[in-house]
Write a protein that holds these residues in place. Sequence first.
Motif, PDB file in Angstrom:
ATOM      1  N   GLU A 308       0.042   8.768  14.909  1.00 21.99           N
ATOM      2  CA  GLU A 308      -1.649   8.829  15.386  1.00 21.99           C
ATOM      3  C   GLU A 308      -1.881  10.218  15.916  1.00 21.99           C
ATOM      4  N   CYS A 309      -1.146  10.468  16.917  1.00 18.83           N
ATOM      5  CA  CYS A 309      -1.300  11.438  17.786  1.00 18.83           C
ATOM      6  C   CYS A 309      -1.019  12.989  16.887  1.00 18.83           C
ATOM      7  N   LEU A 310       0.039  12.901  16.156  1.00 21.18           N
ATOM      8  CA  LEU A 310       0.379  14.011  15.609  1.00 21.18           C
ATOM      9  C   LEU A 310      -0.437  14.184  14.367  1.00 21.18           C
ATOM     10  N   GLU A 311      -1.449  13.101  13.841  1.00 22.81           N
ATOM     11  CA  GLU A 311      -2.098  13.376  12.828  1.00 22.81           C
ATOM     12  C   GLU A 311      -3.529  13.361  12.986  1.00 22.81           C
ATOM     13  N   GLY A 312      -3.934  13.514  14.179  1.00 17.07           N
ATOM     14  CA  GLY A 312      -5.230  13.272  14.655  1.00 17.07           C
ATOM     15  C   GLY A 312      -5.872  12.181  14.595  1.00 17.07           C
ATOM     16  N   ARG A 313      -5.314  11.000  14.703  1.00 12.91           N
ATOM     17  CA  ARG A 313      -5.757   9.819  14.481  1.00 12.91           C
ATOM     18  C   ARG A 313      -5.836   8.822  15.987  1.00 12.91           C
ATOM     19  N   PHE A 314      -5.443   9.690  16.883  1.00 13.90           N
ATOM     20  CA  PHE A 314      -5.304   8.973  18.363  1.00 13.90           C
ATOM     21  C   PHE A 314      -6.878   8.269  18.772  1.00 13.90           C
ATOM     22  N   ARG A 315      -6.786   7.378  19.282  1.00 15.24           N
ATOM     23  CA  ARG A 315      -8.186   6.454  19.685  1.00 15.24           C
ATOM     24  C   ARG A 315      -7.617   6.148  21.164  1.00 15.24           C
ATOM     25  N   GLY A 316      -8.657   6.053  22.147  1.00 12.65           N
ATOM     26  CA  GLY A 316      -8.661   5.361  23.265  1.00 12.65           C
ATOM     27  C   GLY A 316      -8.937   4.187  23.110  1.00 12.65           C
ATOM     28  N   THR A 317      -7.788   3.194  22.965  1.00 13.35           N
ATOM     29  CA  THR A 317      -8.230   1.772  22.558  1.00 13.35           C
ATOM     30  C   THR A 317      -7.005   1.011  23.091  1.00 13.35           C
ATOM     31  N   MET A 318      -7.358  -0.247  23.127  1.00 15.22           N
ATOM     32  CA  MET A 318      -6.396  -1.755  23.648  1.00 15.22           C
ATOM     33  C   MET A 318      -5.501  -2.043  22.617  1.00 15.22           C
ATOM     34  N   TYR A 319      -4.123  -1.462  22.315  1.00 16.00           N
ATOM     35  CA  TYR A 319      -3.339  -2.135  21.308  1.00 16.00           C
ATOM     36  C   TYR A 319      -2.843  -3.566  22.019  1.00 16.00           C
ATOM     37  N   TYR A 320      -2.824  -4.584  21.127  1.00 19.42           N
ATOM     38  CA  TYR A 320      -2.221  -5.825  21.471  1.00 19.42           C
ATOM     39  C   TYR A 320      -1.754  -6.483  20.208  1.00 19.42           C
ATOM     40  N   ALA A 321      -0.395  -6.212  20.167  1.00 17.68           N
ATOM     41  CA  ALA A 321       0.137  -6.511  18.662  1.00 17.68           C
ATOM     42  C   ALA A 321       0.728  -8.010  18.694  1.00 17.68           C
ATOM     43  N   ASP A 322       0.698  -8.262  17.284  1.00 19.64           N
ATOM     44  CA  ASP A 322       0.958  -9.706  17.079  1.00 19.64           C
ATOM     45  C   ASP A 322       2.452  -9.829  16.535  1.00 19.64           C
ATOM     46  N   ILE A 323       3.211 -10.774  16.618  1.00 22.05           N
ATOM     47  CA  ILE A 323       4.480 -11.072  16.212  1.00 22.05           C
ATOM     48  C   ILE A 323       4.680 -10.531  14.731  1.00 22.05           C
ATOM     49  N   SER A 324       3.915 -10.792  13.886  1.00 20.52           N
ATOM     50  CA  SER A 324       3.583 -10.394  12.364  1.00 20.52           C
ATOM     51  C   SER A 324       3.780  -8.997  12.169  1.00 20.52           C
ATOM     52  N   GLU A 325       3.361  -8.135  13.048  1.00 17.71           N
ATOM     53  CA  GLU A 325       3.244  -6.414  13.029  1.00 17.71           C
ATOM     54  C   GLU A 325       4.687  -5.994  13.008  1.00 17.71           C
ATOM     55  N   GLY A 326       5.692  -6.778  13.651  1.00 17.27           N
ATOM     56  CA  GLY A 326       7.114  -6.418  13.642  1.00 17.27           C
ATOM     57  C   GLY A 326       7.486  -5.589  14.712  1.00 17.27           C
ATOM     58  N   PHE A 327       6.795  -5.337  15.913  1.00 18.89           N
ATOM     59  CA  PHE A 327       7.029  -4.584  16.949  1.00 18.89           C
ATOM     60  C   PHE A 327       8.092  -5.293  17.977  1.00 18.89           C
ATOM     61  N   PHE A 328       7.929  -6.757  17.726  1.00 22.63           N
ATOM     62  CA  PHE A 328       8.696  -7.437  18.558  1.00 22.63           C
ATOM     63  C   PHE A 328       9.126  -8.721  17.929  1.00 22.63           C
ATOM     64  N   GLY A 329      10.170  -9.408  18.416  1.00 21.02           N
ATOM     65  CA  GLY A 329      10.345 -10.599  17.579  1.00 21.02           C
ATOM     66  C   GLY A 329      11.667 -11.340  18.252  1.00 21.02           C
ATOM     67  N   LEU A 330      12.192 -12.352  17.663  1.00 21.01           N
ATOM     68  CA  LEU A 330      13.428 -13.007  18.050  1.00 21.01           C
ATOM     69  C   LEU A 330      14.710 -12.527  17.364  1.00 21.01           C
ATOM     70  N   ALA A 331      15.704 -12.117  18.175  1.00 24.46           N
ATOM     71  CA  ALA A 331      16.766 -11.513  17.700  1.00 24.46           C
ATOM     72  C   ALA A 331      17.673 -12.627  16.567  1.00 24.46           C
ATOM     73  N   GLU A 332      18.464 -12.105  15.712  1.00 20.50           N
ATOM     74  CA  GLU A 332      19.300 -12.999  14.957  1.00 20.50           C
ATOM     75  C   GLU A 332      19.946 -13.996  15.777  1.00 20.50           C
ATOM     76  N   LEU A 333      19.864 -15.248  15.255  1.00 26.96           N
ATOM     77  CA  LEU A 333      20.574 -16.377  16.019  1.00 26.96           C
ATOM     78  C   LEU A 333      22.156 -16.008  15.926  1.00 26.96           C
ATOM     79  N   SER A 334      22.892 -16.376  17.063  1.00 27.52           N
ATOM     80  CA  SER A 334      24.320 -16.371  16.911  1.00 27.52           C
ATOM     81  C   SER A 334      24.915 -17.354  16.340  1.00 27.52           C
ATOM     82  N   PRO A 335      26.157 -17.411  16.048  1.00 24.80           N
ATOM     83  CA  PRO A 335      26.928 -18.583  15.416  1.00 24.80           C
ATOM     84  C   PRO A 335      26.740 -19.770  16.421  1.00 24.80           C
ATOM     85  N   LEU A 336      26.765 -19.704  17.521  1.00 22.48           N
ATOM     86  CA  LEU A 336      26.714 -20.513  18.452  1.00 22.48           C
ATOM     87  C   LEU A 336      25.655 -21.379  18.637  1.00 22.48           C
TER      88      LEU A 336
END
Length: 403
Positions: A308-336
């Motif tokens: 956004e910054c490099l392409e001139g699309r920066f905006r002074g805004t409030m980002y509040y990401a949802d889990i479906s956007e892929g910026f956070f989530g649950l790690a792969e479950l272990s074999p335990l």
Amino acid sequence: MSGVSMEVAVMNRDLIKPFAVALLLLMGVAGYFCIKFASNPFAAAVTGDIRIGVLFNGKLNDGGWNEAQRIGFEYLKKNMNVQVVYRDSLPHIDDANMRVENDMRGDASGIDEETAMHIIDQLVRSDRATIVFSTSDVYASAIEKAARKYSNVKFFQLRGEKARDNLAAYYARMYQACYLSGIVAGRQTVTGHIGYVSGFPKPESVKVINAFTLGVQSVNPQAVVHVRWSRTYNDEAREREVADRLMDQFPVDVMTTNLDTISVLKAADARGVKIIGCNMEHKDMFPNTFLTASVWYWDKFYEARMHECLEGRFRGTMYYADISEGFFGLAELSPLVVPGTAALVEAAMARFRSGKWDVFYGPIYDQQGVLRVAGDENISDEEMSRQFDWLVRGVEGSCRDAS
């Protein structure tokens, strides 16, 4: 001669017409973009030597919050040809202010704003940073002040509450991943006792604890989540002490935390107690106890912001990401992890993706059995961020405990 002159004049007029039309069109387009850029001076792309300044509230190798952030910025260095300057473990006025009793604001009074401003000045003036990220809300007031001071610099404030032309705030609904990790804990516990060590009884911490507990309750209504407060973010000795005392008091067989460090995970692993981490995945470090973790994918988030910054699309805004956007989530479950848990986690994820349900949709009862959220209601973002001062049914502990 006069006839020839008239003929030439007519031909000249015919030739001029298309050029005049083209010129008017060009002037119109140019005028549009002049107005566009004048109304948004940050629309122009960032070019040249790109330097990013980053503020941290702890050590870069803490194995948790700060290290996860650093990995995201290292990705930018490697893949986007930018330079990054780090400033970690910034000082606080008085460490005693970090342990204020009965204060839902937690460490809000502990930041040394003058020192933070001095370091931001260095980042902008000496290190020539044109983009500054603050990865902790304890620097919010200093960042807001800096944004007014340096109008030509773009600022990003994590969990910020204000935005302006050159200042954006960002965070995400991490409580959604915590709900999923609660499902894992609820399925895993045999004793029915789950431990949770958090830093300060602030609404943000209460929110993720409640979400985790609701996840537990969704699969194991009889289980209890024991909550204790360390009133620190980076004091590993203190955090481990609180965790050990909790495990001495109850037959905890699953332990989790939302602290910046991995001190609680180390304490639980030493006793053979299963662990659910946060910020980063640690299955290699704790192969015998690690179940999963609520994790950040900061590389994806920061890459999107930099484009956004490099392409001139920066905006002074409030980002509040949802889990479906892929910026956070649950790690792969272990074999335990207990068989059958993955299907329950995926079913909850499908509900999130549908956009028709979220963690704090009612009915929700508090510790005293009082209906706090009716069946046809949900808790607003405003209440979650500012007024969440009660714990849900299934939690043992208090928002006011001294721990």
